[in-house]
Design an enzyme around this catalytic site. Structure first.
Site, PDB file in Angstrom:
ATOM      1  N   ASN A   1      32.085  36.317  39.780  1.00 30.34           N
ATOM      2  CA  ASN A   1      32.825  35.361  38.963  1.00 30.34           C
ATOM      3  C   ASN A   1      32.099  34.032  38.798  1.00 30.34           C
ATOM      4  O   ASN A   1      32.373  33.300  37.852  1.00 30.34           O
ATOM      5  CB  ASN A   1      34.238  35.193  39.507  1.00 30.34           C
ATOM      6  CG  ASN A   1      35.067  36.400  39.123  1.00 30.34           C
ATOM      7  OD1 ASN A   1      35.007  36.843  37.982  1.00 30.34           O
ATOM      8  ND2 ASN A   1      35.781  36.963  40.075  1.00 30.34           N
TER       9      ASN A   1
ATOM     10  N   HIS B   1      36.016  43.080  47.075  1.00 32.79           N
ATOM     11  CA  HIS B   1      36.313  42.689  45.686  1.00 32.79           C
ATOM     12  C   HIS B   1      35.858  43.758  44.697  1.00 32.79           C
ATOM     13  O   HIS B   1      34.666  43.961  44.479  1.00 32.79           O
ATOM     14  CB  HIS B   1      35.639  41.335  45.383  1.00 32.79           C
ATOM     15  CG  HIS B   1      35.885  40.868  43.984  1.00 32.79           C
ATOM     16  ND1 HIS B   1      34.941  40.224  43.219  1.00 32.79           N
ATOM     17  CD2 HIS B   1      36.982  40.980  43.198  1.00 32.79           C
ATOM     18  CE1 HIS B   1      35.452  39.962  42.031  1.00 32.79           C
ATOM     19  NE2 HIS B   1      36.681  40.402  41.992  1.00 32.79           N
TER      20      HIS B   1
ATOM     21  N   SER C   1      39.395  37.470  43.974  1.00 40.65           N
ATOM     22  CA  SER C   1      38.179  37.331  43.178  1.00 40.65           C
ATOM     23  C   SER C   1      37.550  35.960  43.349  1.00 40.65           C
ATOM     24  O   SER C   1      36.459  35.728  42.849  1.00 40.65           O
ATOM     25  CB  SER C   1      38.479  37.604  41.707  1.00 40.65           C
ATOM     26  OG  SER C   1      39.711  37.066  41.336  1.00 40.65           O
TER      27      SER C   1
ATOM     28  N   GLU D   1      31.952  43.808  45.766  1.00 41.70           N
ATOM     29  CA  GLU D   1      31.461  42.703  46.600  1.00 41.70           C
ATOM     30  C   GLU D   1      32.173  42.769  47.960  1.00 41.70           C
ATOM     31  O   GLU D   1      33.404  42.884  48.004  1.00 41.70           O
ATOM     32  CB  GLU D   1      31.757  41.359  45.934  1.00 41.70           C
ATOM     33  CG  GLU D   1      30.941  41.102  44.685  1.00 41.70           C
ATOM     34  CD  GLU D   1      31.217  39.738  44.046  1.00 41.70           C
ATOM     35  OE1 GLU D   1      30.262  39.002  43.769  1.00 41.70           O
ATOM     36  OE2 GLU D   1      32.398  39.409  43.815  1.00 41.70           O
TER      37      GLU D   1
HETATM   38  N1  CAA Z   1      39.928  56.522  35.377  1.00 41.37           N
HETATM   39  C1  CAA Z   1      38.907  57.346  35.153  1.00 41.37           C
HETATM   40  N2  CAA Z   1      38.082  57.212  34.098  1.00 41.37           N
HETATM   41  C2  CAA Z   1      38.323  56.201  33.263  1.00 41.37           C
HETATM   42  C3  CAA Z   1      39.355  55.282  33.441  1.00 41.37           C
HETATM   43  C4  CAA Z   1      40.196  55.479  34.549  1.00 41.37           C
HETATM   44  N3  CAA Z   1      41.219  54.678  34.823  1.00 41.37           N
HETATM   45  N4  CAA Z   1      39.310  54.369  32.426  1.00 41.37           N
HETATM   46  C5  CAA Z   1      38.279  54.709  31.652  1.00 41.37           C
HETATM   47  N5  CAA Z   1      37.691  55.818  32.156  1.00 41.37           N
HETATM   48  C6  CAA Z   1      36.538  56.514  31.645  1.00 41.37           C
HETATM   49  C7  CAA Z   1      36.815  57.116  30.274  1.00 41.37           C
HETATM   50  O1  CAA Z   1      37.455  58.365  30.417  1.00 41.37           O
HETATM   51  C8  CAA Z   1      35.425  57.243  29.718  1.00 41.37           C
HETATM   52  O2  CAA Z   1      34.781  58.384  30.302  1.00 41.37           O
HETATM   53  P1  CAA Z   1      33.604  59.153  29.521  1.00 41.37           P
HETATM   54  O3  CAA Z   1      32.512  58.139  29.281  1.00 41.37           O
HETATM   55  O4  CAA Z   1      33.195  60.231  30.486  1.00 41.37           O
HETATM   56  O5  CAA Z   1      34.226  59.660  28.279  1.00 41.37           O
HETATM   57  C9  CAA Z   1      34.719  56.007  30.293  1.00 41.37           C
HETATM   58  O6  CAA Z   1      35.487  55.589  31.414  1.00 41.37           O
HETATM   59  C10 CAA Z   1      34.648  54.876  29.301  1.00 41.37           C
HETATM   60  O7  CAA Z   1      35.958  54.576  28.835  1.00 41.37           O
HETATM   61  P2  CAA Z   1      36.350  54.515  27.286  1.00 41.37           P
HETATM   62  O8  CAA Z   1      35.609  55.558  26.500  1.00 41.37           O
HETATM   63  O9  CAA Z   1      37.845  54.482  27.201  1.00 41.37           O
HETATM   64  O10 CAA Z   1      35.942  53.113  26.770  1.00 41.37           O
HETATM   65  P3  CAA Z   1      34.539  52.425  26.641  1.00 41.37           P
HETATM   66  O11 CAA Z   1      33.401  53.349  26.561  1.00 41.37           O
HETATM   67  O12 CAA Z   1      34.786  51.463  25.550  1.00 41.37           O
HETATM   68  O13 CAA Z   1      34.388  51.650  28.025  1.00 41.37           O
HETATM   69  C11 CAA Z   1      34.874  49.971  29.628  1.00 41.37           C
HETATM   70  C12 CAA Z   1      35.444  50.865  28.528  1.00 41.37           C
HETATM   71  C13 CAA Z   1      34.402  50.830  30.794  1.00 41.37           C
HETATM   72  C14 CAA Z   1      36.022  49.092  30.065  1.00 41.37           C
HETATM   73  C15 CAA Z   1      33.668  49.158  29.029  1.00 41.37           C
HETATM   74  O14 CAA Z   1      34.036  48.513  27.866  1.00 41.37           O
HETATM   75  C16 CAA Z   1      33.159  48.137  30.008  1.00 41.37           C
HETATM   76  O15 CAA Z   1      32.387  48.437  30.914  1.00 41.37           O
HETATM   77  N6  CAA Z   1      33.584  46.854  29.812  1.00 41.37           N
HETATM   78  C17 CAA Z   1      33.203  45.754  30.689  1.00 41.37           C
HETATM   79  C18 CAA Z   1      34.092  45.782  31.883  1.00 41.37           C
HETATM   80  C19 CAA Z   1      33.746  44.697  32.866  1.00 41.37           C
HETATM   81  O16 CAA Z   1      32.870  43.876  32.674  1.00 41.37           O
HETATM   82  N7  CAA Z   1      34.500  44.687  33.966  1.00 41.37           N
HETATM   83  C20 CAA Z   1      34.342  43.699  34.968  1.00 41.37           C
HETATM   84  C21 CAA Z   1      35.365  42.642  34.750  1.00 41.37           C
HETATM   85  S1  CAA Z   1      35.204  41.383  35.961  1.00 41.37           S
HETATM   86  C22 CAA Z   1      36.144  41.901  37.241  1.00 41.37           C
HETATM   87  O17 CAA Z   1      36.792  42.895  37.225  1.00 41.37           O
HETATM   88  C23 CAA Z   1      36.125  41.049  38.423  1.00 41.37           C
HETATM   89  C24 CAA Z   1      37.055  39.906  38.456  1.00 41.37           C
HETATM   90  O18 CAA Z   1      37.293  39.403  39.521  1.00 41.37           O
HETATM   91  C25 CAA Z   1      37.639  39.305  37.229  1.00 41.37           C
END
Ligand code: CAA
Length: 283
Positions: free
Chosen positions: A187, A137, A116, A149
């Site tokens: 990031n 990424h 990342s 990315e």
């Molecule tokens: N496989 C398949 N589907 C999944 C899943 C998985 N492993 N995990 C979650 N889902 C699905 C759920 O089943 C749900 O589907 P529906 O909408 O069809 O019901 C959907 O995804 C949303 O999940 P939840 O209902 O459990 O939870 P939520 O609506 O609160 O969303 C989240 C959870 C998607 C994590 C949301 O909160 C979100 O987008 N958060 C921000 C995440 C983010 O910013 N990520 C980037 C981080 S930075 C990074 O990763 C890079 C780095 O280098 C650090």
């Protein structure tokens, strides 16, 4: 292309495995111990269970996808892969060691890192097949997040970039090419945001709940920055910030006091039960 190897069985490794299985690939996961071999498959399966609960796939489809997964603690099992994707911890020496070992089994495939923040050209320096090495990424949770990315190093060939782009599209995601620079784009943006939120908390400007509520309701973010730090891992955020800080000398990336303190106390976020928030209390 048919076989993907993912090295690393943590959140990112299992997410990449799940996304690849969902798109029809055979997947081999490489774990660093026998214990991790056992944990890896159940981690991928629990990801699929979420999709089953959301009625996105059936139980039968889940079982069919799981049947294309194999897990091994022998990196030689990566032989014959179209892509070998390294997703081990965000530490230069660890990644370099894994990539050098994986390169021996590469054949005609592509070697990718899910780093990342570490520059691709620097990781490539110790490799002999630099032309087929690239940064891919992914974002967490991998099965859900729709962008990736793509980072070419100084010696990455155009063919490697275009094949990687095709692979990402096959996973149903949008590839975006980014220059090899500290923190890439995601990031560079996100860590400033999280760090500033932690600084505001340290200065007593608002409570953690207040900061996250403002980001969710006022900026329309799905999670607030402090919740997101817990979701990513406070230690992971700290490592990424330090990596960017070291390379840019930009003090904005120097981790806030609260981030340093949480890491020191082992409060690493959701995975350890406590971070900015206390998850054990909610359970
Ligand atoms: N496989 C398949 N589907 C999944 C899943 C998985 N492993 N995990 C979650 N889902 C699905 C759920 O089943 C749900 O589907 P529906 O909408 O069809 O019901 C959907 O995804 C949303 O999940 P939840 O209902 O459990 O939870 P939520 O609506 O609160 O969303 C989240 C959870 C998607 C994590 C949301 O909160 C979100 O987008 N958060 C921000 C995440 C983010 O910013 N990520 C980037 C981080 S930075 C990074 O990763 C890079 C780095 O280098 C650090």
């Amino acid at each position: 292309m048919a076989k993907i190897t993912v090295i690393g069985t943590g959140t990112m490794g299992s997410g990449i495995a799940q996304a690849s299985l969902s798109s029809g690939y055979d997947v081999t996961m490489i774990a660093h111990s026998q214990k991790s071999v056992q944990e890896a498959a159940s981690r991928v399966e629990s990801g699929f269970d979420k999709a089953v609960s959301a009625k996105a796939i059936t139980q039968e489809q889940k079982l069919a996808m799981m049947s294309r997964l194999s897990v091994s603690d022998d990196i030689a099992s990566s032989a014959g892969s179209d892509f070998i994707i390294e997703a081990v911890s965000e530490d230069f020496d660890t990644k370099e060691g894994v990539l050098k070992s994986a390169e021996k089994y590469l054949g005609a495939g592509i070697l990718a890192t899910n780093t990342s923040s570490i520059p691709i050209s620097q990781l490539a320096a110790g490799l002999s097949r630099k032309d087929v090495f690239i940064g891919i990424h992914f974002f967490n949770p991998v099965p859900v997040m729709k962008v990736v990315e793509l980072i070419g190093g100084d010696s990455t060939s155009p063919n490697t970039i275009s094949k990687s782009s095709e692979f990402v599209k096959k996973l149903g995601k949008t590839p975006v090419e980014v220059k090899d620079s500290p923190g890439f784009i995601a990031n560079r943006l996100l860590m400033l945001f999280i760090n500033e939120a932690a600084r505001a908390l340290d200065q007593g400007v608002a409570t953690k709940e207040g900061i996250d509520t403002i980001a969710k309701l006022g900026l329309h973010h799905p999670m607030g920055p402090l919740e997101l730090a817990d979701f990513i891992g406070v230690d992971v955020c700290n490592d990424i910030m330090l990596e960017i800080f070291r390379r840019t000398d930009d003090k904005a990336f120097d981790p806030a006091e609260s981030i340093k303190r949480l890491v020191k106390e082992g409060r690493l976020g959701r995975k350890s039960g406590k971070g900015f928030y206390d998850y054990a209390a909610k359970a």
